[in-house]
Design a protein around this motif. Structure first.
Motif, PDB file in Angstrom:
ATOM      1  N   UNK A  87       0.852  -1.182   0.000  1.00 19.35           N
ATOM      2  CA  UNK A  87       0.000   0.000   0.000  1.00 19.35           C
ATOM      3  C   UNK A  87       0.892   1.239   0.000  1.00 19.35           C
ATOM      4  N   UNK A  88       0.314   2.384  -0.318  1.00 14.40           N
ATOM      5  CA  UNK A  88       1.099   3.620  -0.334  1.00 14.40           C
ATOM      6  C   UNK A  88       1.711   3.936   1.030  1.00 14.40           C
ATOM      7  N   UNK A  89       0.965   3.791   2.136  1.00 13.01           N
ATOM      8  CA  UNK A  89       1.600   4.039   3.438  1.00 13.01           C
ATOM      9  C   UNK A  89       2.772   3.100   3.716  1.00 13.01           C
ATOM     10  N   UNK A  90       2.646   1.851   3.297  1.00 15.65           N
ATOM     11  CA  UNK A  90       3.752   0.900   3.475  1.00 15.65           C
ATOM     12  C   UNK A  90       4.947   1.318   2.620  1.00 15.65           C
ATOM     13  N   UNK A  91       4.692   1.763   1.393  1.00 18.43           N
ATOM     14  CA  UNK A  91       5.764   2.209   0.516  1.00 18.43           C
ATOM     15  C   UNK A  91       6.476   3.421   1.118  1.00 18.43           C
ATOM     16  N   UNK A  92       5.697   4.356   1.686  1.00 16.40           N
ATOM     17  CA  UNK A  92       6.298   5.533   2.311  1.00 16.40           C
ATOM     18  C   UNK A  92       7.171   5.123   3.492  1.00 16.40           C
ATOM     19  N   UNK A  93       6.704   4.149   4.280  1.00 21.53           N
ATOM     20  CA  UNK A  93       7.490   3.659   5.414  1.00 21.53           C
ATOM     21  C   UNK A  93       8.804   3.062   4.935  1.00 21.53           C
ATOM     22  N   UNK A  94       8.744   2.259   3.890  1.00 24.40           N
ATOM     23  CA  UNK A  94       9.961   1.648   3.342  1.00 24.40           C
ATOM     24  C   UNK A  94      10.908   2.734   2.851  1.00 24.40           C
ATOM     25  N   UNK A  95      10.380   3.727   2.152  1.00 16.12           N
ATOM     26  CA  UNK A  95      11.216   4.818   1.660  1.00 16.12           C
ATOM     27  C   UNK A  95      11.873   5.569   2.818  1.00 16.12           C
ATOM     28  N   UNK A  96      11.092   5.911   3.831  1.00 20.64           N
ATOM     29  CA  UNK A  96      11.643   6.614   4.989  1.00 20.64           C
ATOM     30  C   UNK A  96      12.720   5.781   5.686  1.00 20.64           C
ATOM     31  N   UNK A  97      12.494   4.486   5.779  1.00 14.32           N
ATOM     32  CA  UNK A  97      13.466   3.594   6.399  1.00 14.32           C
ATOM     33  C   UNK A  97      14.760   3.556   5.592  1.00 14.32           C
ATOM     34  N   UNK A  98      14.652   3.475   4.280  1.00 16.58           N
ATOM     35  CA  UNK A  98      15.842   3.465   3.422  1.00 16.58           C
ATOM     36  C   UNK A  98      16.604   4.783   3.505  1.00 16.58           C
ATOM     37  N   UNK A  99      15.862   5.887   3.535  1.00 16.01           N
ATOM     38  CA  UNK A  99      16.512   7.195   3.661  1.00 16.01           C
ATOM     39  C   UNK A  99      17.253   7.280   4.988  1.00 16.01           C
ATOM     40  N   UNK A 100      16.604   6.816   6.061  1.00 10.25           N
ATOM     41  CA  UNK A 100      17.249   6.830   7.380  1.00 10.25           C
ATOM     42  C   UNK A 100      18.498   5.939   7.375  1.00 10.25           C
ATOM     43  N   UNK A 101      18.386   4.768   6.788  1.00  8.77           N
ATOM     44  CA  UNK A 101      19.528   3.859   6.694  1.00  8.77           C
ATOM     45  C   UNK A 101      20.684   4.532   5.959  1.00  8.77           C
ATOM     46  N   UNK A 102      20.357   5.187   4.845  1.00  9.89           N
ATOM     47  CA  UNK A 102      21.395   5.852   4.048  1.00  9.89           C
ATOM     48  C   UNK A 102      22.057   6.975   4.851  1.00  9.89           C
ATOM     49  N   UNK A 103      21.261   7.738   5.590  1.00 12.48           N
ATOM     50  CA  UNK A 103      21.814   8.825   6.407  1.00 12.48           C
ATOM     51  C   UNK A 103      22.751   8.282   7.480  1.00 12.48           C
ATOM     52  N   UNK A 104      22.339   7.202   8.137  1.00  9.84           N
ATOM     53  CA  UNK A 104      23.181   6.586   9.173  1.00  9.84           C
ATOM     54  C   UNK A 104      24.456   6.054   8.551  1.00  9.84           C
ATOM     55  N   UNK A 105      24.323   5.364   7.422  1.00 10.67           N
ATOM     56  CA  UNK A 105      25.500   4.820   6.734  1.00 10.67           C
ATOM     57  C   UNK A 105      26.464   5.935   6.325  1.00 10.67           C
ATOM     58  N   UNK A 106      25.923   7.022   5.779  1.00  9.86           N
ATOM     59  CA  UNK A 106      26.765   8.153   5.391  1.00  9.86           C
ATOM     60  C   UNK A 106      27.446   8.774   6.596  1.00  9.86           C
ATOM     61  N   UNK A 107      26.730   8.852   7.697  1.00 11.21           N
ATOM     62  CA  UNK A 107      27.289   9.411   8.929  1.00 11.21           C
ATOM     63  C   UNK A 107      28.436   8.542   9.441  1.00 11.21           C
ATOM     64  N   UNK A 108      28.235   7.237   9.410  1.00 12.27           N
ATOM     65  CA  UNK A 108      29.289   6.321   9.868  1.00 12.27           C
ATOM     66  C   UNK A 108      30.506   6.400   8.959  1.00 12.27           C
ATOM     67  N   UNK A 109      30.281   6.543   7.661  1.00 10.24           N
ATOM     68  CA  UNK A 109      31.384   6.657   6.707  1.00 10.24           C
ATOM     69  C   UNK A 109      32.179   7.934   6.971  1.00 10.24           C
ATOM     70  N   UNK A 110      31.493   9.040   7.205  1.00  8.56           N
ATOM     71  CA  UNK A 110      32.166  10.313   7.496  1.00  8.56           C
ATOM     72  C   UNK A 110      32.962  10.218   8.774  1.00  8.56           C
ATOM     73  N   UNK A 111      32.392   9.562   9.807  1.00  7.32           N
ATOM     74  CA  UNK A 111      33.088   9.417  11.095  1.00  7.32           C
ATOM     75  C   UNK A 111      34.352   8.595  10.943  1.00  7.32           C
ATOM     76  N   UNK A 112      34.334   7.581  10.086  1.00  6.14           N
ATOM     77  CA  UNK A 112      35.515   6.736   9.942  1.00  6.14           C
ATOM     78  C   UNK A 112      36.621   7.441   9.148  1.00  6.14           C
ATOM     79  N   UNK A 113      36.228   8.425   8.321  1.00  5.91           N
ATOM     80  CA  UNK A 113      37.212   9.162   7.535  1.00  5.91           C
ATOM     81  C   UNK A 113      37.922  10.190   8.384  1.00  5.91           C
TER      82      UNK A 113
END
Length: 114
Positions: A87-113
């Motif tokens: 459903x659209x709400x489920x799709x939005x949740x998945x998108x928000x989760x992926x965006x959050x994952x990407x932000x965390x991953x980018x943050x961890x990458x910056x911290x390690x650099x």
């Protein structure tokens, strides 16, 4: 490539709607529909949602050049297949989760650099 205005006009005519009828269904003025169809003005995101409903069309019908191209990756194709059935709400949740994952991953990458 078709412009958004030509696509709106084409879908409106296929659905046997007048500009007045489409304007009423979208909650906008007749002149607004005319400006959209003549590419003088482009619909906002909210208007695109209204247009999609009024024309019984999905977004890729309005913007065919933005349609997702098939991926070579079996994993990506499977993910897309699953998400398309949500459903659209489920799709939005998945998108928000992926965006959050990407932000965390980018943050961890910056911290390690640093």
């Amino acid at each position: 490539m078709d412009s958004i205005g030509r696509k709106i006009r084409e879908l409106r005519k296929i659905r046997n709607l007048t500009q007045e009828q489409l304007a009423e269904r979208c909650g906008v003025s007749l002149s607004c529909i005319s400006r959209w169809e003549n590419d003088v003005l482009h619909p906002t995101a909210k208007n695109i949602e209204s247009l999609s409903k009024a024309l019984s069309a999905n977004i890729t019908e309005l913007f065919p050049s933005y349609a997702v191209q098939p991926s070579e990756s079996l994993i990506v194709r499977e993910i897309v297949s699953i998400v398309e059935r949500m459903t659209e709400p489920e799709q939005k949740f998945v998108l928000e989760t992926l965006i959050h994952y990407q932000e965390v991953r980018n943050s961890l990458t910056k911290d390690s650099i640093t």
